[in-house]
Design a protein around this motif. Sequence first.
Motif, PDB file in Angstrom:
ATOM      1  N   GLY A  78       1.206 -26.571   5.889  1.00 20.99           N
ATOM      2  CA  GLY A  78       2.023 -27.221   4.866  1.00 20.99           C
ATOM      3  C   GLY A  78       3.478 -27.306   5.243  1.00 20.99           C
ATOM      4  O   GLY A  78       3.960 -28.350   5.646  1.00 20.99           O
ATOM      5  N   GLU A  79       4.183 -26.196   5.159  1.00 20.65           N
ATOM      6  CA  GLU A  79       5.601 -26.226   5.489  1.00 20.65           C
ATOM      7  C   GLU A  79       5.960 -25.075   6.417  1.00 20.65           C
ATOM      8  O   GLU A  79       5.374 -24.008   6.362  1.00 20.65           O
ATOM      9  CB  GLU A  79       6.468 -26.187   4.231  1.00 20.65           C
ATOM     10  N   ILE A  80       6.913 -25.355   7.272  1.00 19.36           N
ATOM     11  CA  ILE A  80       7.444 -24.350   8.186  1.00 19.36           C
ATOM     12  C   ILE A  80       8.927 -24.234   7.892  1.00 19.36           C
ATOM     13  O   ILE A  80       9.640 -25.240   7.848  1.00 19.36           O
ATOM     14  CB  ILE A  80       7.216 -24.765   9.661  1.00 19.36           C
ATOM     15  N   ARG A  81       9.386 -23.020   7.685  1.00 16.37           N
ATOM     16  CA  ARG A  81      10.800 -22.770   7.413  1.00 16.37           C
ATOM     17  C   ARG A  81      11.431 -22.143   8.647  1.00 16.37           C
ATOM     18  O   ARG A  81      10.952 -21.133   9.140  1.00 16.37           O
ATOM     19  CB  ARG A  81      10.962 -21.857   6.204  1.00 16.37           C
ATOM     20  N   LEU A  82      12.478 -22.775   9.140  1.00 15.69           N
ATOM     21  CA  LEU A  82      13.216 -22.275  10.296  1.00 15.69           C
ATOM     22  C   LEU A  82      14.627 -21.919   9.853  1.00 15.69           C
ATOM     23  O   LEU A  82      15.307 -22.737   9.233  1.00 15.69           O
ATOM     24  CB  LEU A  82      13.275 -23.339  11.397  1.00 15.69           C
ATOM     25  N   ARG A  83      15.058 -20.723  10.190  1.00 16.65           N
ATOM     26  CA  ARG A  83      16.404 -20.302   9.794  1.00 16.65           C
ATOM     27  C   ARG A  83      17.412 -20.720  10.854  1.00 16.65           C
ATOM     28  O   ARG A  83      17.159 -20.651  12.042  1.00 16.65           O
ATOM     29  CB  ARG A  83      16.462 -18.791   9.592  1.00 16.65           C
ATOM     30  N   VAL A  84      18.575 -21.163  10.387  1.00 12.89           N
ATOM     31  CA  VAL A  84      19.703 -21.502  11.248  1.00 12.89           C
ATOM     32  C   VAL A  84      20.787 -20.454  10.995  1.00 12.89           C
ATOM     33  O   VAL A  84      21.139 -20.179   9.848  1.00 12.89           O
ATOM     34  CB  VAL A  84      20.233 -22.921  10.929  1.00 12.89           C
ATOM     35  N   ASN A  85      21.279 -19.854  12.069  1.00 11.68           N
ATOM     36  CA  ASN A  85      22.313 -18.825  11.969  1.00 11.68           C
ATOM     37  C   ASN A  85      23.694 -19.432  12.163  1.00 11.68           C
ATOM     38  O   ASN A  85      23.898 -20.230  13.079  1.00 11.68           O
ATOM     39  CB  ASN A  85      22.125 -17.749  13.045  1.00 11.68           C
ATOM     40  N   LEU A  86      24.634 -19.011  11.343  1.00 16.36           N
ATOM     41  CA  LEU A  86      26.049 -19.314  11.546  1.00 16.36           C
ATOM     42  C   LEU A  86      26.640 -18.115  12.262  1.00 16.36           C
ATOM     43  O   LEU A  86      26.660 -17.008  11.727  1.00 16.36           O
ATOM     44  CB  LEU A  86      26.759 -19.549  10.212  1.00 16.36           C
ATOM     45  N   VAL A  87      27.075 -18.308  13.491  1.00 14.92           N
ATOM     46  CA  VAL A  87      27.649 -17.226  14.285  1.00 14.92           C
ATOM     47  C   VAL A  87      29.164 -17.358  14.212  1.00 14.92           C
ATOM     48  O   VAL A  87      29.723 -18.336  14.689  1.00 14.92           O
ATOM     49  CB  VAL A  87      27.168 -17.294  15.754  1.00 14.92           C
ATOM     50  N   GLY A  88      29.806 -16.386  13.620  1.00 17.92           N
ATOM     51  CA  GLY A  88      31.248 -16.443  13.414  1.00 17.92           C
ATOM     52  C   GLY A  88      31.555 -16.188  11.953  1.00 17.92           C
ATOM     53  O   GLY A  88      30.676 -15.819  11.173  1.00 17.92           O
ATOM     54  N   PRO A  89      32.795 -16.401  11.555  1.00 20.42           N
ATOM     55  CA  PRO A  89      33.169 -16.100  10.174  1.00 20.42           C
ATOM     56  C   PRO A  89      32.482 -17.036   9.173  1.00 20.42           C
ATOM     57  O   PRO A  89      32.288 -18.215   9.442  1.00 20.42           O
ATOM     58  CB  PRO A  89      34.687 -16.292  10.154  1.00 20.42           C
ATOM     59  N   GLN A  90      32.123 -16.463   8.023  1.00 20.32           N
ATOM     60  CA  GLN A  90      31.532 -17.265   6.963  1.00 20.32           C
ATOM     61  C   GLN A  90      32.576 -18.209   6.384  1.00 20.32           C
ATOM     62  O   GLN A  90      33.764 -17.954   6.457  1.00 20.32           O
ATOM     63  CB  GLN A  90      30.989 -16.355   5.861  1.00 20.32           C
ATOM     64  N   ARG A  91      32.110 -19.292   5.791  1.00 21.02           N
ATOM     65  CA  ARG A  91      32.989 -20.300   5.204  1.00 21.02           C
ATOM     66  C   ARG A  91      33.025 -20.148   3.684  1.00 21.02           C
ATOM     67  O   ARG A  91      32.046 -19.747   3.068  1.00 21.02           O
ATOM     68  CB  ARG A  91      32.502 -21.707   5.555  1.00 21.02           C
ATOM     69  N   SER A  92      34.146 -20.497   3.084  1.00 18.09           N
ATOM     70  CA  SER A  92      34.299 -20.382   1.634  1.00 18.09           C
ATOM     71  C   SER A  92      33.622 -21.539   0.888  1.00 18.09           C
ATOM     72  O   SER A  92      33.476 -21.487  -0.328  1.00 18.09           O
ATOM     73  CB  SER A  92      35.776 -20.311   1.254  1.00 18.09           C
ATOM     74  N   SER A  93      33.231 -22.567   1.607  1.00 23.31           N
ATOM     75  CA  SER A  93      32.502 -23.677   0.999  1.00 23.31           C
ATOM     76  C   SER A  93      31.255 -23.967   1.836  1.00 23.31           C
ATOM     77  O   SER A  93      31.197 -23.632   3.016  1.00 23.31           O
ATOM     78  CB  SER A  93      33.389 -24.922   0.907  1.00 23.31           C
ATOM     79  N   ALA A  94      30.268 -24.591   1.214  1.00 22.51           N
ATOM     80  CA  ALA A  94      29.031 -24.926   1.914  1.00 22.51           C
ATOM     81  C   ALA A  94      29.310 -25.911   3.043  1.00 22.51           C
ATOM     82  O   ALA A  94      30.208 -26.749   2.943  1.00 22.51           O
ATOM     83  CB  ALA A  94      28.028 -25.530   0.935  1.00 22.51           C
ATOM     84  N   ILE A  95      28.545 -25.796   4.119  1.00 24.42           N
ATOM     85  CA  ILE A  95      28.704 -26.711   5.250  1.00 24.42           C
ATOM     86  C   ILE A  95      27.363 -27.367   5.565  1.00 24.42           C
ATOM     87  O   ILE A  95      26.308 -26.756   5.432  1.00 24.42           O
ATOM     88  CB  ILE A  95      29.264 -26.008   6.501  1.00 24.42           C
ATOM     89  N   GLU A  96      27.424 -28.622   5.964  1.00 24.36           N
ATOM     90  CA  GLU A  96      26.241 -29.390   6.353  1.00 24.36           C
ATOM     91  C   GLU A  96      26.213 -29.505   7.872  1.00 24.36           C
ATOM     92  O   GLU A  96      27.191 -29.937   8.485  1.00 24.36           O
ATOM     93  CB  GLU A  96      26.298 -30.793   5.742  1.00 24.36           C
ATOM     94  N   ILE A  97      25.093 -29.123   8.460  1.00 24.16           N
ATOM     95  CA  ILE A  97      24.918 -29.225   9.907  1.00 24.16           C
ATOM     96  C   ILE A  97      23.757 -30.185  10.168  1.00 24.16           C
ATOM     97  O   ILE A  97      22.626 -29.927   9.748  1.00 24.16           O
ATOM     98  CB  ILE A  97      24.598 -27.849  10.537  1.00 24.16           C
ATOM     99  N   PRO A  98      24.003 -31.298  10.855  1.00 27.10           N
ATOM    100  CA  PRO A  98      22.899 -32.215  11.170  1.00 27.10           C
ATOM    101  C   PRO A  98      22.042 -31.684  12.324  1.00 27.10           C
ATOM    102  O   PRO A  98      22.533 -30.986  13.212  1.00 27.10           O
ATOM    103  CB  PRO A  98      23.611 -33.506  11.565  1.00 27.10           C
ATOM    104  N   TYR A  99      20.770 -32.015  12.276  1.00 26.88           N
ATOM    105  CA  TYR A  99      19.860 -31.726  13.383  1.00 26.88           C
ATOM    106  C   TYR A  99      18.990 -32.967  13.587  1.00 26.88           C
ATOM    107  O   TYR A  99      18.876 -33.817  12.706  1.00 26.88           O
ATOM    108  CB  TYR A  99      19.017 -30.476  13.112  1.00 26.88           C
ATOM    109  N   SER A 100      18.432 -33.066  14.778  1.00 26.47           N
ATOM    110  CA  SER A 100      17.650 -34.263  15.097  1.00 26.47           C
ATOM    111  C   SER A 100      16.443 -33.901  15.941  1.00 26.47           C
ATOM    112  O   SER A 100      16.318 -32.777  16.433  1.00 26.47           O
ATOM    113  CB  SER A 100      18.525 -35.276  15.840  1.00 26.47           C
ATOM    114  N   VAL A 101      15.571 -34.874  16.124  1.00 23.97           N
ATOM    115  CA  VAL A 101      14.391 -34.726  16.971  1.00 23.97           C
ATOM    116  C   VAL A 101      14.768 -35.125  18.387  1.00 23.97           C
ATOM    117  O   VAL A 101      15.420 -36.152  18.600  1.00 23.97           O
ATOM    118  CB  VAL A 101      13.236 -35.609  16.449  1.00 23.97           C
TER     119      VAL A 101
END
Length: 173
Positions: A78-101
Amino acid sequence: MKKIQFKFIQLIFGVVLLLVSISCIKNEEILFTDTLVEWDATTFNAKASGKEYALFTRVPVYGAAVNNAQPLITRTSGEIRLRVNLVGPQRSSAIEIPYSVVSAESTAVQGTHYSMAGTVTIPANSSFGEVLVNVLDAGASSGNRILVLQLDGNAEIQPSTRYRQVGLSINQQ
């Protein structure tokens, strides 16, 4: 004889003084100052032979090496969940990171074998985001398919060179 003993004592004292002074040298702390994103599953697992990415035939668990006790990635997953790590200081607002095939490495077709969004959101004050890949039932005749995903980064945050790609082997049989 007394001169030899005195020189030997001076030598021992000099060596002890040298060792004490060396042990008191303050080491500078090395701090990582960049900010990167990476696939969590790739940091704990080896790359596929001759490839730039780890290839999973089993569902990767957050922060762990994949082993044979974990279920196969199949159309019934059904679904596979993959975690993405932010390496470095956390941000005070949400960030969008694009990924592609990575089309040159992938044999799976979007809409036939899988579906996904194409961006991952890392919430404010967090170090992790989650990518959801829905494995679709393309029928048993579809066979095994490879899906390779790559973090593309944005203007502020770039992907880690070593851990920017991850591969999933989708077994449709």
